[in-house]
Design a protein around this motif. Structure first.
Motif, PDB file in Angstrom:
ATOM      1  N   LEU A   1     -15.193 -36.273 -20.900  1.00 14.48           N
ATOM      2  CA  LEU A   1     -16.457 -35.541 -20.807  1.00 14.48           C
ATOM      3  C   LEU A   1     -16.321 -34.058 -21.146  1.00 14.48           C
ATOM      4  CD1 LEU A   1     -17.801 -37.078 -17.450  1.00 14.48           C
ATOM      5  CD2 LEU A   1     -18.161 -37.894 -19.778  1.00 14.48           C
ATOM      6  N   LYS A   2     -15.098 -33.615 -21.401  1.00 16.40           N
ATOM      7  CA  LYS A   2     -14.838 -32.189 -21.645  1.00 16.40           C
ATOM      8  C   LYS A   2     -15.455 -31.335 -20.527  1.00 16.40           C
ATOM      9  CE  LYS A   2     -14.336 -32.218 -26.699  1.00 16.40           C
ATOM     10  NZ  LYS A   2     -14.728 -31.564 -27.964  1.00 16.40           N
ATOM     11  N   PRO A   3     -14.941 -31.471 -19.304  1.00 15.80           N
ATOM     12  CA  PRO A   3     -15.583 -30.823 -18.149  1.00 15.80           C
ATOM     13  C   PRO A   3     -15.727 -29.310 -18.257  1.00 15.80           C
ATOM     14  CG  PRO A   3     -13.401 -31.694 -17.595  1.00 15.80           C
ATOM     15  CD  PRO A   3     -13.766 -32.267 -18.913  1.00 15.80           C
ATOM     16  N   ARG A   4     -14.777 -28.630 -18.917  1.00 15.34           N
ATOM     17  CA  ARG A   4     -14.909 -27.167 -19.029  1.00 15.34           C
ATOM     18  C   ARG A   4     -16.073 -26.797 -19.930  1.00 15.34           C
ATOM     19  NH1 ARG A   4      -8.986 -24.950 -20.373  1.00 15.34           N
ATOM     20  NH2 ARG A   4      -9.053 -26.767 -21.760  1.00 15.34           N
ATOM     21  N   VAL A   5     -16.232 -27.523 -21.026  1.00 14.42           N
ATOM     22  CA  VAL A   5     -17.377 -27.288 -21.898  1.00 14.42           C
ATOM     23  C   VAL A   5     -18.659 -27.665 -21.169  1.00 14.42           C
ATOM     24  CG1 VAL A   5     -18.493 -27.948 -24.062  1.00 14.42           C
ATOM     25  CG2 VAL A   5     -16.005 -27.660 -23.971  1.00 14.42           C
ATOM     26  N   MET A   6     -18.618 -28.783 -20.460  1.00 16.87           N
ATOM     27  CA  MET A   6     -19.790 -29.247 -19.729  1.00 16.87           C
ATOM     28  C   MET A   6     -20.269 -28.213 -18.718  1.00 16.87           C
ATOM     29  SD  MET A   6     -20.223 -32.351 -17.008  1.00 16.87           S
ATOM     30  CE  MET A   6     -19.487 -33.641 -17.987  1.00 16.87           C
ATOM     31  N   SER A   7     -19.327 -27.519 -18.071  1.00 16.84           N
ATOM     32  CA  SER A   7     -19.721 -26.540 -17.049  1.00 16.84           C
ATOM     33  C   SER A   7     -20.567 -25.426 -17.645  1.00 16.84           C
ATOM     34  CB  SER A   7     -18.485 -25.968 -16.364  1.00 16.84           C
ATOM     35  OG  SER A   7     -17.666 -25.248 -17.281  1.00 16.84           O
ATOM     36  N   LEU A   8     -20.213 -24.952 -18.854  1.00 24.57           N
ATOM     37  CA  LEU A   8     -21.021 -23.923 -19.518  1.00 24.57           C
ATOM     38  C   LEU A   8     -22.373 -24.475 -19.934  1.00 24.57           C
ATOM     39  CD1 LEU A   8     -18.502 -21.945 -21.773  1.00 24.57           C
ATOM     40  CD2 LEU A   8     -19.896 -21.028 -19.906  1.00 24.57           C
ATOM     41  N   VAL A   9     -22.387 -25.709 -20.415  1.00 27.93           N
ATOM     42  CA  VAL A   9     -23.644 -26.346 -20.810  1.00 27.93           C
ATOM     43  C   VAL A   9     -24.587 -26.450 -19.616  1.00 27.93           C
ATOM     44  CG1 VAL A   9     -24.669 -28.541 -21.544  1.00 27.93           C
ATOM     45  CG2 VAL A   9     -22.694 -27.618 -22.765  1.00 27.93           C
ATOM     46  N   VAL A  10     -24.063 -26.939 -18.505  1.00 23.33           N
ATOM     47  CA  VAL A  10     -24.874 -27.106 -17.303  1.00 23.33           C
ATOM     48  C   VAL A  10     -25.399 -25.766 -16.808  1.00 23.33           C
ATOM     49  CG1 VAL A  10     -24.794 -27.755 -14.865  1.00 23.33           C
ATOM     50  CG2 VAL A  10     -23.771 -29.245 -16.589  1.00 23.33           C
ATOM     51  N   ALA A  39     -32.849 -33.196 -13.830  1.00 22.14           N
ATOM     52  CA  ALA A  39     -32.765 -32.594 -15.168  1.00 22.14           C
ATOM     53  C   ALA A  39     -31.368 -32.062 -15.444  1.00 22.14           C
ATOM     54  CB  ALA A  39     -33.803 -31.475 -15.296  1.00 22.14           C
ATOM     55  N   VAL A  40     -30.819 -31.323 -14.506  1.00 17.46           N
ATOM     56  CA  VAL A  40     -29.481 -30.752 -14.700  1.00 17.46           C
ATOM     57  C   VAL A  40     -28.431 -31.858 -14.792  1.00 17.46           C
ATOM     58  CG1 VAL A  40     -27.679 -29.335 -13.640  1.00 17.46           C
ATOM     59  CG2 VAL A  40     -30.056 -28.548 -13.622  1.00 17.46           C
ATOM     60  N   LEU A  41     -28.582 -32.891 -13.957  1.00 23.45           N
ATOM     61  CA  LEU A  41     -27.637 -34.007 -13.988  1.00 23.45           C
ATOM     62  C   LEU A  41     -27.699 -34.734 -15.327  1.00 23.45           C
ATOM     63  CD1 LEU A  41     -25.579 -35.812 -12.537  1.00 23.45           C
ATOM     64  CD2 LEU A  41     -27.503 -37.122 -11.603  1.00 23.45           C
ATOM     65  N   ALA A  42     -28.919 -34.976 -15.823  1.00 29.65           N
ATOM     66  CA  ALA A  42     -29.076 -35.661 -17.110  1.00 29.65           C
ATOM     67  C   ALA A  42     -28.470 -34.848 -18.248  1.00 29.65           C
ATOM     68  CB  ALA A  42     -30.553 -35.938 -17.381  1.00 29.65           C
ATOM     69  N   ILE A  43     -28.690 -33.538 -18.219  1.00 27.41           N
ATOM     70  CA  ILE A  43     -28.128 -32.672 -19.254  1.00 27.41           C
ATOM     71  C   ILE A  43     -26.599 -32.684 -19.178  1.00 27.41           C
ATOM     72  CG2 ILE A  43     -27.962 -30.282 -20.060  1.00 27.41           C
ATOM     73  CD1 ILE A  43     -30.886 -29.946 -19.044  1.00 27.41           C
ATOM     74  N   ALA A  44     -26.055 -32.669 -17.955  1.00 26.50           N
ATOM     75  CA  ALA A  44     -24.598 -32.726 -17.784  1.00 26.50           C
ATOM     76  C   ALA A  44     -24.037 -34.033 -18.332  1.00 26.50           C
ATOM     77  CB  ALA A  44     -24.241 -32.577 -16.307  1.00 26.50           C
ATOM     78  N   ILE A  45     -24.701 -35.147 -18.031  1.00 32.68           N
ATOM     79  CA  ILE A  45     -24.228 -36.443 -18.523  1.00 32.68           C
ATOM     80  C   ILE A  45     -24.331 -36.494 -20.043  1.00 32.68           C
ATOM     81  CG2 ILE A  45     -24.687 -38.933 -18.526  1.00 32.68           C
ATOM     82  CD1 ILE A  45     -25.662 -38.615 -15.620  1.00 32.68           C
ATOM     83  N   GLY A  46     -25.429 -35.956 -20.586  1.00 30.00           N
ATOM     84  CA  GLY A  46     -25.582 -35.923 -22.036  1.00 30.00           C
ATOM     85  C   GLY A  46     -24.505 -35.082 -22.702  1.00 30.00           C
ATOM     86  N   ALA A  47     -24.172 -33.947 -22.087  1.00 28.51           N
ATOM     87  CA  ALA A  47     -23.105 -33.101 -22.631  1.00 28.51           C
ATOM     88  C   ALA A  47     -21.768 -33.830 -22.579  1.00 28.51           C
ATOM     89  CB  ALA A  47     -23.024 -31.793 -21.840  1.00 28.51           C
ATOM     90  N   GLY A  48     -21.513 -34.530 -21.474  1.00 26.22           N
ATOM     91  CA  GLY A  48     -20.281 -35.294 -21.359  1.00 26.22           C
ATOM     92  C   GLY A  48     -20.213 -36.422 -22.372  1.00 26.22           C
ATOM     93  N   ALA A  49     -21.348 -37.063 -22.608  1.00 26.29           N
ATOM     94  CA  ALA A  49     -21.405 -38.129 -23.608  1.00 26.29           C
ATOM     95  C   ALA A  49     -21.058 -37.588 -24.990  1.00 26.29           C
ATOM     96  CB  ALA A  49     -22.794 -38.754 -23.617  1.00 26.29           C
ATOM     97  N   ALA A  57     -25.409 -24.771 -33.080  1.00 25.63           N
ATOM     98  CA  ALA A  57     -26.752 -25.050 -32.557  1.00 25.63           C
ATOM     99  C   ALA A  57     -26.696 -26.072 -31.422  1.00 25.63           C
ATOM    100  CB  ALA A  57     -27.656 -25.548 -33.683  1.00 25.63           C
ATOM    101  N   ALA A  58     -25.773 -27.029 -31.524  1.00 26.24           N
ATOM    102  CA  ALA A  58     -25.671 -28.060 -30.486  1.00 26.24           C
ATOM    103  C   ALA A  58     -25.379 -27.444 -29.123  1.00 26.24           C
ATOM    104  CB  ALA A  58     -24.599 -29.071 -30.858  1.00 26.24           C
ATOM    105  N   GLY A  59     -24.462 -26.481 -29.088  1.00 26.82           N
ATOM    106  CA  GLY A  59     -24.121 -25.841 -27.827  1.00 26.82           C
ATOM    107  C   GLY A  59     -25.144 -24.838 -27.357  1.00 26.82           C
TER     108      GLY A  59
END
Length: 314
Positions: free
Chosen positions: A28-37, A59-69, A158-160
């Motif tokens: 899930l790239k947790p370090r990247v995910m943390s910035l996304v969240v 909403a935040v949980l869904a975005i976190a899961i999407g970033a991990g995906a 743009a994705a990030g």
């Protein structure tokens, strides 16, 4: 399952996965995910409407899961590249702890789950933006841009940059200029951040066949472009205050952070081309992470304090 049964399955080509929960979490790239969240959360809180706390968590949980995906799909496709770079060789797929097919299925299931959860429980505009972000990162950036053009980071950035827009859309059901300014800050931050990394990982990117800017345009050109982006991001970081979205208190903090970014960019520009240690590039890379976290923290604090002061009797 007995050892005999396990060996029989392996002989039939049905090797059991030895992946642990920690391995799947690493996908899930947790370090990247943390910035996304975090940036998505800032966009959600900055929106000028009240959202029910339960919906905000969803909403935040869904975005976190999407970033991990997105991270899992990226690791699935980039396993060959990760295997030849020291900073990624220990990832679950090149290390042999997770099979590529497992990562692909894992990423696809999480993507569908995140988008549906956000759409059904929050709103479909936010879900559509999340779906587009996953597609953009996994397909447009990972499968196409990354291996095709030295502008991979510029366009792919743009994705990030979408998470604060998704957070805003989750709260309001719309997109605004303010949310697009938050997008622009991340979008302009991405090239100097990753090109600084590419400078001191140039040889590894070369071995992997990734056309990063230093490998294609050379170190001198990359240094000039890094400095140019720091000059651009300085006024853009202050712009929300100039447009009245936040106070000049934020503007002062953003100006200080931007000035430091320019200074680090200048240090990289003046770095001798034969410098093998590349300490200025490493320093800029480290500072860029601090910059993004700090400027979004300042934005969040300004919004929260501003609203508290605006309450009757406050």
């Amino acid at each position: 399952m007995s050892l005999v049964e396990k060996n029989a399955m392996e002989d039939a080509g049905l090797r059991l996965s030895e992946a642990t929960a920690a391995d799947f979490f690493a996908l899930l790239k947790p370090r990247v995910m943390s910035l996304v969240v975090f940036t998505a959360f800032v966009g959600l809180i900055a929106a000028p409407v009240h959202i029910h706390p339960f919906l905000a968590v969803i909403a935040v949980l869904a975005i976190a899961i999407g970033a991990g995906a997105s991270g899992a799909l990226n690791m699935w496709y980039d396993a060959d590249v990760d295997a030849v770079m020291t900073r990624t060789v220990s990832r679950p797929i090149p290390a042999g702890r997770i099979k590529p097919s497992e990562a692909l299925v894992f990423g696809l299931i999480l993507s569908a789950f995140a988008v549906m959860m956000l759409g059904v429980l929050v709103n479909w505009l936010a879900a559509a933006l999340l779906a587009f972000t996953i597609f953009f990162y996994a397909v447009i950036y990972t499968m196409w841009l990354k291996r095709w053009t030295p502008q991979n980071i510029v366009i792919g950035g743009a994705a990030g940059a979408f998470p604060p827009v998704i957070g805003w859309a989750a709260a309001t059901g719309s997109v605004s200029l303010e949310s697009l300014l938050l997008f622009l800050i991340i979008f302009l931050w991405t090239p100097p951040h990753f090109w600084a990394l590419a400078l001191f990982k140039k040889d590894e990117y070369g071995r992997a066949g990734i056309p990063m800017m230093p490998n294609v345009a050379g170190i001198a050109s990359t240094k000039r472009q890094i400095f140019a982006y720091t000059l651009i991001i300085f006024p853009v970081g202050v712009l929300p205050a100039l447009l009245g979205y936040v106070s000049f208190g934020y503007g002062i903090v953003a100006a200080g952070l931007g000035a430091a970014f320019v200074w680090y960019g200048w240090s990289v520009l003046k770095m001798p081309e034969g410098d093998r240690k590349m300490k200025p590039a490493k320093a800029l890379f480290g500072y860029s992470l601090l910059y993004l976290f700090a400027i979004f923290t300042a934005y969040l604090a300004d919004v929260v304090v501003g609203r508290a002061l605006a309450l009757p009797g406050a």
